[in-house]
Design an enzyme around this catalytic site. Structure first.
Site, short mmCIF file in Angstrom:
data_model
loop_
_atom_site.label_atom_id
_atom_site.label_comp_id
_atom_site.label_asym_id
_atom_site.label_seq_id
_atom_site.Cartn_x
_atom_site.Cartn_y
_atom_site.Cartn_z
N ASP A 36 -7.99 -7.86 -1.67
CA ASP A 36 -6.68 -7.21 -1.47
C ASP A 36 -6.56 -5.93 -2.28
OD1 ASP A 36 -6.33 -9.51 -0.08
OD2 ASP A 36 -4.77 -10.34 -1.37
N SER A 77 -0.17 -8.69 1.38
CA SER A 77 -0.51 -8.38 0.00
C SER A 77 0.36 -7.30 -0.63
CB SER A 77 -1.99 -8.01 -0.11
OG SER A 77 -2.47 -8.57 -1.29
N SER A 98 13.30 -1.54 -10.19
CA SER A 98 12.85 -1.96 -8.86
C SER A 98 14.02 -1.81 -7.89
CB SER A 98 12.41 -3.42 -8.90
OG SER A 98 12.40 -3.94 -7.58
P1 ADP Z 1 2.01 -11.11 -1.04
O1 ADP Z 1 1.24 -11.97 -0.10
O2 ADP Z 1 2.96 -10.22 -0.30
O3 ADP Z 1 1.13 -10.39 -2.00
P2 ADP Z 1 2.80 -12.47 -3.44
O4 ADP Z 1 3.60 -13.70 -3.66
O5 ADP Z 1 1.40 -12.43 -3.91
O6 ADP Z 1 2.91 -12.12 -1.88
O7 ADP Z 1 3.52 -11.25 -4.15
C1 ADP Z 1 4.88 -11.02 -3.96
C2 ADP Z 1 5.51 -10.68 -5.29
O8 ADP Z 1 5.12 -9.34 -5.67
C3 ADP Z 1 7.01 -10.63 -5.23
O9 ADP Z 1 7.57 -11.91 -5.48
C4 ADP Z 1 7.36 -9.65 -6.33
O10 ADP Z 1 7.31 -10.26 -7.60
C5 ADP Z 1 6.21 -8.64 -6.24
N1 ADP Z 1 6.58 -7.54 -5.32
C6 ADP Z 1 5.97 -7.23 -4.15
N2 ADP Z 1 6.57 -6.17 -3.54
C7 ADP Z 1 7.57 -5.81 -4.35
C8 ADP Z 1 8.58 -4.79 -4.27
N3 ADP Z 1 8.66 -3.96 -3.23
N4 ADP Z 1 9.45 -4.71 -5.29
C9 ADP Z 1 9.39 -5.55 -6.35
N5 ADP Z 1 8.48 -6.52 -6.47
C10 ADP Z 1 7.59 -6.67 -5.49
MG MG Z 2 -0.26 -11.40 -3.29
#
Ligand code: ADP
Ligand code: MG
Length: 379
Positions: free
Chosen positions: A172, A125, A68
């Site tokens: 989503d 999302s 990542s």
């Molecule tokens: P959202 O509303 O943005 O979906 P969430 O809490 O459901 O928020 O998801 C966020 C989580 O998804 C992060 O904590 C991480 O674990 C993962 N994630 C999202 N984008 C990335 C990224 N670009 N790189 C690594 N992990 C990510």
């Molecule tokens: Mg989410």
């Protein structure tokens, strides 16, 4: 640096040649249709120009090796249920692999590097974008694309339920997989049928203003709202409020609490607003779209009571600045407003929203411009 260039460089450095295949999937907005999903109504999302990209190459083993870029971290795991990785971010990918396998699909070992620009936890999302890019890619790489797109969305949803502890709906992941440039998608949450509508707001911009607040919720306010809706539906002899109209609600008004009445009144109005917005888009009538957005905000704030001071404040600023449409996006109690703004008012609105919000609450809101774009695809 461009996301794609960064991924390519890190992939080469980490895993060497040859290059893998590049895939992308997007975050999403929901223009209108809030708290309608569990009432069998409609939602109206679209994918946005904020995405997660992943370069992926099968490695001929039964191990997955991930990097990542955004977390500056790596993970390696096998594909058995007991191989669940430590890191939360890696569980999204592990979950997608497992959910494909559980459905009889194939996933072999692979190497992958991914990165994105969907803000995390802002209500756009990012997690669905992450699930969708891998679900789409693993379907392409290991299953000749045989898994139906709706099942890909379900794979993402099940990943959240079974591996990430998030009990989300399907919207989503659906938007992230099905999204198309300049189209919003009306999803009927009862029949699961969907229909595309043109969204090309020439002369307007869509912008999110993120309050960056999340209020701690006492009790289970969402469950309470759900129970209100269920009680009113049951009183009407219906499975869900989807089939109710204002007349029906008036008929039973004396038999239900004021609170249940208000909740149901919002839901019935919101179902109709989604339909009205779709019709308006067919005519290119963005003024009506905007009016409906304000009505949704009013309803969420006064009838459904899931707004908060900060979001009502941002909505007021939008109104005063002559913004065409503005409302809370998402479940409420914090997060973003989504705003439809005429180009010529954009700068003034953003300046006002940022400075007034900061003066009142001591921190700046975050601003995200969005353009309705393609969902999951091979690059
Ligand atoms: P959202 O509303 O943005 O979906 P969430 O809490 O459901 O928020 O998801 C966020 C989580 O998804 C992060 O904590 C991480 O674990 C993962 N994630 C999202 N984008 C990335 C990224 N670009 N790189 C690594 N992990 C990510
Ligand atoms: Mg989410």
């Amino acid at each position: 640096m461009k996301i794609e260039t960064e991924i390519r460089e890190q992939f080469k450095k980490t895993f060497g040649d040859p290059a893998g295949t590049m895939y992308a999937s997007a975050g999403r907005i929901n223009l209108i249709g809030e708290h309608t999903d569990y009432n069998g109504g409609f939602v109206f999302p679209g994918a946005i120009d904020k995405c997660i990209m992943a370069e992926i190459r099968p490695n001929g083993t039964d191990r997955v090796r991930l990097r990542s870029v955004d977390m500056d971290d790596s993970a390696e795991f096998g594909l058995e249920e007991s191989d669940k990785p430590e890191q939360m971010w890696a569980r999204y990918v592990f979950g997608v692999c497992r959910e494909i396998i559980k459905r009889g699909g194939r996933v072999g070992g692979f190497d992958a590097v991914f990165a994105g620009n969907v803000p995390l936890g802002a209500g756009l999302s990012s997690s669905a974008a992450l699930e969708s890019v891998f679900a789409f890619a693993l379907n392409d790489l290991f299953n000749d694309g045989r898994i139906d797109p709706f099942e890909l969305a379900r794979i993402g949803q099940s990943t959240e339920h079974n591996y990430c502890g998030v009990n989300c709906g399907i919207m989503d992941q659906f938007a992230s997989i099905f999204g198309r440039k300049n189209k919003l998608i009306r999803l009927d949450c009862r029949s699961m049928e969907h229909e595309y509508f043109p969204f090309e707001p020439e002369g307007y911009r869509l912008v999110l203003v993120d309050s960056v607040v999340k209020h701690e919720l006492v009790g289970s306010p969402y469950n309470r709202r759900r129970e209100s809706c269920e009680r009113v539906a049951a009183r009407l002899g219906l499975d869900c409020l989807r089939d109710a109209g204002y007349d029906d609600l008036e008929r039973v008004r004396g038999d239900i609490s004021d609170e249940d009445y208000s909740r149901a009144h919002f839901v019935i109005g919101e179902k109709q607003r989604v339909l009205d917005v779709c019709e308006a888009l067919g005519r290119g009538d963005y003024e009506t779209v905007g009016r409906c957005m304000y009505e949704t905000h009013e309803g969420l704030s006064k009838e459904y009571e899931v707004s908060c001071e900060e979001l009502d404040f941002l909505n007021d600023v939008a109104r005063k600045e002559g913004v065409t449409g503005s409302r809370i996006m998402g479940g409420g109690f914090g997060g973003c407003t989504i705003n439809l703004v005429k180009n010529e008012l954009y700068d003034k609105f953003i300046d006002a929203a940022v400075s007034k919000f900061e003066a009142r609450y001591g921190h700046k809101p975050k601003i995200y411009d969005v353009i309705i774009s393609d969902g999951a695809h091979k690059c």
